[in-house]
Design a protein around this motif. Structure first.
Motif, PDB file in Angstrom:
ATOM      1  N   ARG A 140     -12.728  -6.106  -9.803  1.00 30.94           N
ATOM      2  CA  ARG A 140     -12.066  -4.803  -9.994  1.00 30.94           C
ATOM      3  C   ARG A 140     -10.798  -4.964 -10.838  1.00 30.94           C
ATOM      4  O   ARG A 140     -10.546  -4.204 -11.773  1.00 30.94           O
ATOM      5  CB  ARG A 140     -11.765  -4.187  -8.623  1.00 30.94           C
ATOM      6  CG  ARG A 140     -10.668  -3.130  -8.616  1.00 30.94           C
ATOM      7  CD  ARG A 140     -11.080  -1.882  -9.321  1.00 30.94           C
ATOM      8  NE  ARG A 140      -9.970  -0.940  -9.394  1.00 30.94           N
ATOM      9  CZ  ARG A 140      -9.885   0.039 -10.272  1.00 30.94           C
ATOM     10  NH1 ARG A 140     -10.838   0.219 -11.159  1.00 30.94           N
ATOM     11  NH2 ARG A 140      -8.860   0.850 -10.278  1.00 30.94           N
ATOM     12  N   TYR A 141     -10.005  -5.978 -10.529  1.00 29.48           N
ATOM     13  CA  TYR A 141      -8.723  -6.165 -11.207  1.00 29.48           C
ATOM     14  C   TYR A 141      -8.907  -6.766 -12.605  1.00 29.48           C
ATOM     15  O   TYR A 141      -8.129  -6.475 -13.515  1.00 29.48           O
ATOM     16  CB  TYR A 141      -7.814  -7.021 -10.329  1.00 29.48           C
ATOM     17  CG  TYR A 141      -7.671  -6.416  -8.954  1.00 29.48           C
ATOM     18  CD1 TYR A 141      -6.862  -5.298  -8.749  1.00 29.48           C
ATOM     19  CD2 TYR A 141      -8.386  -6.914  -7.867  1.00 29.48           C
ATOM     20  CE1 TYR A 141      -6.756  -4.693  -7.508  1.00 29.48           C
ATOM     21  CE2 TYR A 141      -8.281  -6.322  -6.616  1.00 29.48           C
ATOM     22  CZ  TYR A 141      -7.468  -5.208  -6.436  1.00 29.48           C
ATOM     23  OH  TYR A 141      -7.390  -4.611  -5.211  1.00 29.48           O
ATOM     24  N   GLU A 177      -9.253   2.049  -4.159  1.00 28.29           N
ATOM     25  CA  GLU A 177      -8.363   0.896  -4.155  1.00 28.29           C
ATOM     26  C   GLU A 177      -8.341   0.209  -2.789  1.00 28.29           C
ATOM     27  O   GLU A 177      -8.214  -1.021  -2.708  1.00 28.29           O
ATOM     28  CB  GLU A 177      -6.949   1.314  -4.557  1.00 28.29           C
ATOM     29  CG  GLU A 177      -6.825   1.855  -5.980  1.00 28.29           C
ATOM     30  CD  GLU A 177      -7.235   0.829  -7.037  1.00 28.29           C
ATOM     31  OE1 GLU A 177      -7.323  -0.375  -6.727  1.00 28.29           O
ATOM     32  OE2 GLU A 177      -7.473   1.236  -8.185  1.00 28.29           O
ATOM     33  N   VAL A 200      -9.674  -3.829 -14.734  1.00 26.72           N
ATOM     34  CA  VAL A 200      -8.457  -3.081 -15.089  1.00 26.72           C
ATOM     35  C   VAL A 200      -7.698  -3.791 -16.198  1.00 26.72           C
ATOM     36  O   VAL A 200      -7.223  -3.165 -17.157  1.00 26.72           O
ATOM     37  CB  VAL A 200      -7.557  -2.907 -13.851  1.00 26.72           C
ATOM     38  CG1 VAL A 200      -6.211  -2.298 -14.246  1.00 26.72           C
ATOM     39  CG2 VAL A 200      -8.242  -2.022 -12.814  1.00 26.72           C
ATOM     40  N   ALA A 233       2.384   1.914  -3.417  1.00 26.38           N
ATOM     41  CA  ALA A 233       1.371   2.458  -4.322  1.00 26.38           C
ATOM     42  C   ALA A 233       1.093   3.931  -4.018  1.00 26.38           C
ATOM     43  O   ALA A 233       0.912   4.742  -4.925  1.00 26.38           O
ATOM     44  CB  ALA A 233       0.086   1.641  -4.223  1.00 26.38           C
ATOM     45  N   ILE A 246       0.846  -1.198   0.000  1.00 28.35           N
ATOM     46  CA  ILE A 246       0.000   0.000   0.000  1.00 28.35           C
ATOM     47  C   ILE A 246       0.880   1.246   0.000  1.00 28.35           C
ATOM     48  O   ILE A 246       0.625   2.213  -0.733  1.00 28.35           O
ATOM     49  CB  ILE A 246      -0.938  -0.001   1.226  1.00 28.35           C
ATOM     50  CG1 ILE A 246      -1.982  -1.114   1.099  1.00 28.35           C
ATOM     51  CG2 ILE A 246      -1.634   1.363   1.378  1.00 28.35           C
ATOM     52  CD1 ILE A 246      -2.829  -1.301   2.347  1.00 28.35           C
ATOM     53  N   ARG A 256      -9.104   7.896  -5.852  1.00 28.02           N
ATOM     54  CA  ARG A 256      -8.539   6.629  -6.324  1.00 28.02           C
ATOM     55  C   ARG A 256      -7.986   5.815  -5.154  1.00 28.02           C
ATOM     56  O   ARG A 256      -8.160   4.588  -5.096  1.00 28.02           O
ATOM     57  CB  ARG A 256      -7.440   6.916  -7.342  1.00 28.02           C
ATOM     58  CG  ARG A 256      -6.767   5.676  -7.922  1.00 28.02           C
ATOM     59  CD  ARG A 256      -7.731   4.844  -8.746  1.00 28.02           C
ATOM     60  NE  ARG A 256      -7.068   3.703  -9.333  1.00 28.02           N
ATOM     61  CZ  ARG A 256      -6.479   3.712 -10.533  1.00 28.02           C
ATOM     62  NH1 ARG A 256      -6.474   4.832 -11.261  1.00 28.02           N
ATOM     63  NH2 ARG A 256      -5.919   2.632 -11.014  1.00 28.02           N
ATOM     64  N   ALA A 307     -11.402  -1.880  -2.715  1.00 27.61           N
ATOM     65  CA  ALA A 307     -11.210  -3.081  -3.532  1.00 27.61           C
ATOM     66  C   ALA A 307     -10.360  -4.110  -2.799  1.00 27.61           C
ATOM     67  O   ALA A 307     -10.663  -5.313  -2.820  1.00 27.61           O
ATOM     68  CB  ALA A 307     -10.559  -2.703  -4.864  1.00 27.61           C
ATOM     69  N   LEU A 308      -9.315  -3.643  -2.123  1.00 26.74           N
ATOM     70  CA  LEU A 308      -8.445  -4.561  -1.386  1.00 26.74           C
ATOM     71  C   LEU A 308      -9.185  -5.172  -0.201  1.00 26.74           C
ATOM     72  O   LEU A 308      -8.999  -6.361   0.116  1.00 26.74           O
ATOM     73  CB  LEU A 308      -7.201  -3.820  -0.911  1.00 26.74           C
ATOM     74  CG  LEU A 308      -6.128  -4.663  -0.208  1.00 26.74           C
ATOM     75  CD1 LEU A 308      -5.640  -5.784  -1.113  1.00 26.74           C
ATOM     76  CD2 LEU A 308      -4.959  -3.778   0.224  1.00 26.74           C
TER      77      LEU A 308
END
Length: 243
Positions: free
Chosen positions: A170-171, A140, A174, A61, A58, A136, A143-144
Motif C-alpha cells: 500500500r505504501y 488506511e 503511494v 492523521a 492515528i 479513506r 492497511a495498518l
C-alpha cells in the motif's frame, strides 16, 4: 461553477471538539485494555509505548483529514473505524511483547477488527453519511492492520521476512504515485479489491495461532500475498491505461 464554500469556523470548531471527545473516549478504553493485558502477561513499558504511539499517530492523521469532512459530523461510522484503529494499536504493542500466549489474544482482536470492517461502511450508508474521508479512514486502518499482522507473522516465524511485502505494498503504491502522477487518480469501486483485502487479513490471522506451523503457514501466507500483488498489479495497469 461556484467554488465550494468552506464550513463556518464555528462548525469546524464544533467538529474538532466532537472528534476530540470520541478520541478521548476510545483512548480511555484502549488504556484500560493495555493495562489489563500488560498486567496479565507481565509486559514491558515498550509495549505500552508502541501501542499508545500508534494510537496517537492515528489520531494525528484523523485530525489532519477532518477538512475533507466539510461541515458534516464525525458520526458513528467513523467512531467504529476509530475503535478498529485502537484494536490495531493494541496489536502493534504485541510486536515488542515477548509472550507467546498473546497469539490467541492477537487472533481474537484481529478477528473482531476484521468483523467490524463492514460495519462502519454499513452504518455510514444507513445514516446517509458516507464520505470520502470515511472511506479513506477505513482503508488506511485496513492497511495498518495488514502491516502489524505481517510483522507479527514474520517475528513468530510463521512466514519469512517476505511477508512484510503484504504490509508495504500500500505504501509503496503511494510512493510510486509521487513519481507517476497517473497513479494518484481515483479508482472505480471494486469488489475484487475488497475481497482480496479481507482474504489477506484473514490469512494472516489464520497463521498466527500455535496450531499451525511452516510450511503450512508459509503456503497460506504466500497464496494470500500473491493475490494481493495481483490486485495491486491490476489497479496499477488500469490507472496507467486511463491516466
Amino acid at each position: 461553477m461556484t467554488a465550494r464554500r468552506r464550513p463556518p469556523p464555528v462548525v469546524a470548531h464544533a467538529l474538532r471538539r466532537q472528534v476530540l471527545g470520541v478520541f478521548a473516549l476510545v483512548g480511555a478504553g484502549l488504556v484500560s485494555a493495555l493495562l489489563a493485558l500488560g498486567l496479565g502477561f507481565g509486559l514491558s513499558l515498550s509495549y505500552y509505548a508502541l501501542a499508545l504511539a500508534t494510537y496517537g499517530a492515528i489520531g494525528i492523521a484523523v485530525f489532519d483529514g477532518l477538512r475533507f469532512l466539510g461541515g458534516q459530523r464525525f458520526g458513528l461510522a467513523n467512531a467504529v473505524t476509530l475503535v478498529r484503529g485502537a484494536m490495531v494499536a493494541v496489536l502493534a504493542g504485541f510486536v515488542v511483547a515477548d509472550a507467546p500466549a498473546l497469539a490467541w489474544v492477537a487472533v481474537a482482536l484481529a478477528s473482531i477488527a476484521l468483523a467490524l470492517d463492514g460495519v462502519d461502511g454499513w452504518i455510514a450508508r444507513r445514516q446517509g453519511m458516507a464520505t470520502a474521508f470515511g472511506a479513506r479512514f477505513d482503508m488506511e486502518i485496513d492497511a495498518l492492520l495488514i502491516v502489524v499482522l505481517a510483522v507479527l507473522a514474520a517475528l513468530s516465524g510463521k512466514a519469512g521476512p517476505w511477508i512484510l511485502l503484504a504490509g508495504l505494498l500500500r505504501y509503496l503504491f503511494v510512493l510510486a504515485g509521487l513519481a507517476v502522477p497517473a497513479l494518484n487518480a481515483p479508482l472505480p469501486p471494486s469488489f475484487r479489491r475488497k475481497l482480496v483485502c479481507v482474504v489477506q487479513i484473514l490469512a494472516l490471522i489464520v497463521i498466527l495461532p500455535p496450531l499451525l506451523a511452516p510450511p503450512v503457514t508459509s503456503a497460506i501466507a504466500a497464496g494470500a500475498l500473491a493475490l494481493l500483488v495481483y490486485s495491486f498489479t491490476v489497479d496499477t495497469a488500469w490507472l496507467l491505461r486511463h491516466g
